[in-house]
Design a protein around this motif. Structure first.
Motif, PDB file in Angstrom:
ATOM      1  N   PRO A 163     -34.859 -60.493 -32.595  1.00  0.00           N
ATOM      2  CA  PRO A 163     -36.170 -60.580 -31.952  1.00  0.00           C
ATOM      3  C   PRO A 163     -37.276 -60.767 -32.976  1.00  0.00           C
ATOM      4  CG  PRO A 163     -35.485 -58.302 -32.096  1.00  0.00           C
ATOM      5  CD  PRO A 163     -34.321 -59.120 -32.599  1.00  0.00           C
ATOM      6  N   THR A 164     -38.410 -61.261 -32.526  1.00  0.00           N
ATOM      7  CA  THR A 164     -39.578 -61.341 -33.388  1.00  0.00           C
ATOM      8  C   THR A 164     -40.162 -59.944 -33.588  1.00  0.00           C
ATOM      9  OG1 THR A 164     -41.123 -61.674 -31.565  1.00  0.00           O
ATOM     10  CG2 THR A 164     -40.056 -63.640 -32.468  1.00  0.00           C
ATOM     11  N   THR A 165     -41.067 -59.850 -34.533  1.00  0.00           N
ATOM     12  CA  THR A 165     -41.683 -58.550 -34.797  1.00  0.00           C
ATOM     13  C   THR A 165     -42.418 -58.016 -33.572  1.00  0.00           C
ATOM     14  OG1 THR A 165     -41.934 -59.109 -37.138  1.00  0.00           O
ATOM     15  CG2 THR A 165     -43.318 -57.335 -36.276  1.00  0.00           C
ATOM     16  N   MET A 166     -43.142 -58.904 -32.869  1.00  0.00           N
ATOM     17  CA  MET A 166     -43.885 -58.462 -31.694  1.00  0.00           C
ATOM     18  C   MET A 166     -42.943 -58.100 -30.548  1.00  0.00           C
ATOM     19  SD  MET A 166     -46.931 -58.246 -32.590  1.00  0.00           S
ATOM     20  CE  MET A 166     -47.569 -57.861 -30.965  1.00  0.00           C
ATOM     21  N   GLN A 167     -41.877 -58.869 -30.363  1.00  0.00           N
ATOM     22  CA  GLN A 167     -40.898 -58.508 -29.337  1.00  0.00           C
ATOM     23  C   GLN A 167     -40.326 -57.124 -29.614  1.00  0.00           C
ATOM     24  OE1 GLN A 167     -38.141 -61.782 -29.548  1.00  0.00           O
ATOM     25  NE2 GLN A 167     -39.087 -62.867 -27.821  1.00  0.00           N
ATOM     26  N   ALA A 168     -39.995 -56.855 -30.851  1.00  0.00           N
ATOM     27  CA  ALA A 168     -39.415 -55.556 -31.204  1.00  0.00           C
ATOM     28  C   ALA A 168     -40.417 -54.425 -30.966  1.00  0.00           C
ATOM     29  CB  ALA A 168     -38.968 -55.576 -32.663  1.00  0.00           C
ATOM     30  N   LEU A 169     -41.693 -54.640 -31.298  1.00  0.00           N
ATOM     31  CA  LEU A 169     -42.686 -53.594 -31.094  1.00  0.00           C
ATOM     32  C   LEU A 169     -42.915 -53.327 -29.607  1.00  0.00           C
ATOM     33  CD1 LEU A 169     -45.359 -54.370 -33.843  1.00  0.00           C
ATOM     34  CD2 LEU A 169     -43.867 -52.369 -33.695  1.00  0.00           C
ATOM     35  N   TYR A 170     -43.026 -54.393 -28.819  1.00  0.00           N
ATOM     36  CA  TYR A 170     -43.198 -54.215 -27.373  1.00  0.00           C
ATOM     37  C   TYR A 170     -42.016 -53.448 -26.781  1.00  0.00           C
ATOM     38  CZ  TYR A 170     -47.413 -56.911 -26.226  1.00  0.00           C
ATOM     39  OH  TYR A 170     -48.712 -57.338 -26.065  1.00  0.00           O
ATOM     40  N   ASP A 171     -40.791 -53.873 -27.130  1.00  0.00           N
ATOM     41  CA  ASP A 171     -39.613 -53.226 -26.562  1.00  0.00           C
ATOM     42  C   ASP A 171     -39.493 -51.774 -27.023  1.00  0.00           C
ATOM     43  OD1 ASP A 171     -39.018 -55.547 -25.276  1.00  0.00           O
ATOM     44  OD2 ASP A 171     -37.427 -56.170 -26.631  1.00  0.00           O
ATOM     45  N   THR A 172     -39.820 -51.517 -28.289  1.00  0.00           N
ATOM     46  CA  THR A 172     -39.726 -50.159 -28.807  1.00  0.00           C
ATOM     47  C   THR A 172     -40.748 -49.247 -28.140  1.00  0.00           C
ATOM     48  OG1 THR A 172     -38.972 -51.046 -30.937  1.00  0.00           O
ATOM     49  CG2 THR A 172     -39.730 -48.767 -30.908  1.00  0.00           C
ATOM     50  N   LEU A 173     -41.969 -49.757 -27.963  1.00  0.00           N
ATOM     51  CA  LEU A 173     -42.992 -48.959 -27.296  1.00  0.00           C
ATOM     52  C   LEU A 173     -42.611 -48.682 -25.841  1.00  0.00           C
ATOM     53  CD1 LEU A 173     -45.678 -47.549 -27.100  1.00  0.00           C
ATOM     54  CD2 LEU A 173     -46.782 -49.783 -26.789  1.00  0.00           C
ATOM     55  N   GLU A 174     -42.062 -49.682 -25.163  1.00  0.00           N
ATOM     56  CA  GLU A 174     -41.646 -49.462 -23.773  1.00  0.00           C
ATOM     57  C   GLU A 174     -40.564 -48.389 -23.686  1.00  0.00           C
ATOM     58  OE1 GLU A 174     -39.686 -51.834 -19.952  1.00  0.00           O
ATOM     59  OE2 GLU A 174     -40.292 -52.944 -21.734  1.00  0.00           O
ATOM     60  N   LYS A 175     -39.596 -48.454 -24.596  1.00  0.00           N
ATOM     61  CA  LYS A 175     -38.525 -47.450 -24.578  1.00  0.00           C
ATOM     62  C   LYS A 175     -39.071 -46.064 -24.871  1.00  0.00           C
ATOM     63  CE  LYS A 175     -33.833 -46.630 -26.235  1.00  0.00           C
ATOM     64  NZ  LYS A 175     -33.288 -46.626 -24.853  1.00  0.00           N
ATOM     65  N   ALA A 176     -40.026 -45.959 -25.793  1.00  0.00           N
ATOM     66  CA  ALA A 176     -40.611 -44.661 -26.120  1.00  0.00           C
ATOM     67  C   ALA A 176     -41.403 -44.104 -24.930  1.00  0.00           C
ATOM     68  CB  ALA A 176     -41.509 -44.793 -27.351  1.00  0.00           C
ATOM     69  N   LEU A 177     -42.174 -44.956 -24.264  1.00  0.00           N
ATOM     70  CA  LEU A 177     -42.948 -44.493 -23.106  1.00  0.00           C
ATOM     71  C   LEU A 177     -42.028 -44.029 -21.984  1.00  0.00           C
ATOM     72  CD1 LEU A 177     -45.783 -47.180 -22.981  1.00  0.00           C
ATOM     73  CD2 LEU A 177     -46.026 -44.767 -23.563  1.00  0.00           C
ATOM     74  N   ARG A 178     -40.968 -44.764 -21.740  1.00  0.00           N
ATOM     75  CA  ARG A 178     -40.033 -44.363 -20.690  1.00  0.00           C
ATOM     76  C   ARG A 178     -39.357 -43.031 -21.041  1.00  0.00           C
ATOM     77  NH1 ARG A 178     -39.513 -48.151 -16.842  1.00  0.00           N
ATOM     78  NH2 ARG A 178     -40.025 -50.311 -17.348  1.00  0.00           N
ATOM     79  N   ALA A 179     -39.064 -42.824 -22.321  1.00  0.00           N
ATOM     80  CA  ALA A 179     -38.457 -41.559 -22.732  1.00  0.00           C
ATOM     81  C   ALA A 179     -39.417 -40.391 -22.502  1.00  0.00           C
ATOM     82  CB  ALA A 179     -38.050 -41.639 -24.207  1.00  0.00           C
ATOM     83  N   VAL A 180     -40.705 -40.580 -22.799  1.00  0.00           N
ATOM     84  CA  VAL A 180     -41.691 -39.518 -22.607  1.00  0.00           C
ATOM     85  C   VAL A 180     -41.872 -39.219 -21.119  1.00  0.00           C
ATOM     86  CG1 VAL A 180     -44.138 -38.953 -22.828  1.00  0.00           C
ATOM     87  CG2 VAL A 180     -42.909 -39.918 -24.766  1.00  0.00           C
ATOM     88  N   ILE A 181     -42.030 -40.258 -20.308  1.00  0.00           N
ATOM     89  CA  ILE A 181     -42.235 -40.053 -18.874  1.00  0.00           C
ATOM     90  C   ILE A 181     -41.006 -39.410 -18.240  1.00  0.00           C
ATOM     91  CG2 ILE A 181     -42.585 -41.265 -16.684  1.00  0.00           C
ATOM     92  CD1 ILE A 181     -44.325 -43.264 -18.199  1.00  0.00           C
TER      93      ILE A 181
END
Length: 245
Positions: A163-181
């Protein structure tokens, strides 16, 4: 007229009876056949009128063995694979480092436990780290969750492909938010009461999420919309430049 006066007289005499005497009168009338029986509404189509009996009781009885009909052949189930799209997360798996979620640390004496249904009063911190492309290994990124009253937890996210750097950041942030919620919901806490602080190493990602600039890559628009929806479910959130903590 005589008949009408007679009925009124009888009604007046019945009105003067006590409740016990009225019950005895009704029983005698029913036994003698002078009081026709009335079918209650609940006795008609009982299973449909009284749904409290349950859905199982409403199922018809199986036919007797002598009248059994051959069962029709069922068509095989078809499993359709999910569509492959560039806007879907490219995460292949993750590895958790550090202490498990259940390991609590000693809290400051002034820190109070959250009320039932409430998130911690202190901010829940998410720290993102950028894409890593080591030679001979899969691409990965990392996020760290600092939950008040618990030891920090680092999670390495591994990607399929490159993945590109931005794809990786978006996906990582989404996974982190889902883990918190998900953790808030497991604790029966309303995500709308939570306060998040998110540290990100990319100014571009911050500007796109706060609406300062449009999403540069159209392939990231779906990711952007999913993360915006997750942030909308949280009470308060701040996006900060990594290193400002």
């Amino acid at each position: 007229m005589a008949g009408q006066v007679t009925i009124e007289t009888i009604v007046e005499q019945i009105r003067q009876l006590s409740p016990a005497q009225r019950r005895i009168l009704l029983r005698r009338l029913a036994v003698s056949g002078l009081l026709p029986g009335e079918e209650p509404v609940s006795d008609r189509r009982r299973l449909s009128v009284a749904p409290a009996l349950g859905v199982v009781a409403m199922q018809p009885l199986s036919p007797p063995l002598t009248a059994r009909t051959p069962a029709s052949a069922r068509a095989p189930l078809r499993v359709t694979p999910p569509p492959v799209s560039n806007d879907q997360p490219a995460i292949r798996g993750h590895v958790v480092f550090g202490a498990p979620d259940s390991e609590a640390i000693e809290s400051p004496p002034h820190q109070m436990a959250p009320l039932p249904g409430q998130a911690p009063e202190e901010a829940i911190v998410i720290i993102l780290r950028g894409l890593a492309l080591p030679d001979g290994e899969v691409a990965s990124a990392e996020y760290n969750i600092r939950w008040p009253g618990f030891a920090p937890r680092a999670v390495q996210v591994r990607f399929a492909g490159q993945p590109t750097t931005m794809q990786a950041l978006y996906d990582t942030l989404e996974k982190a938010l889902r883990a918190v919620i998900s953790r808030l919901e497991d604790n029966q806490a309303d995500p709308a009461t939570a306060h998040l602080e998110i540290y990100c190493p990319s100014d571009q990602l911050i500007d796109e999420l706060i609406g300062e600039t449009p999403v540069a890559d159209a392939r990231l628009q779906t990711r952007h919309d999913r993360i915006s929806a997750l942030l909308d479910s949280v009470g308060e959130w701040r996006l900060l430049r990594a290193g400002d903590s």
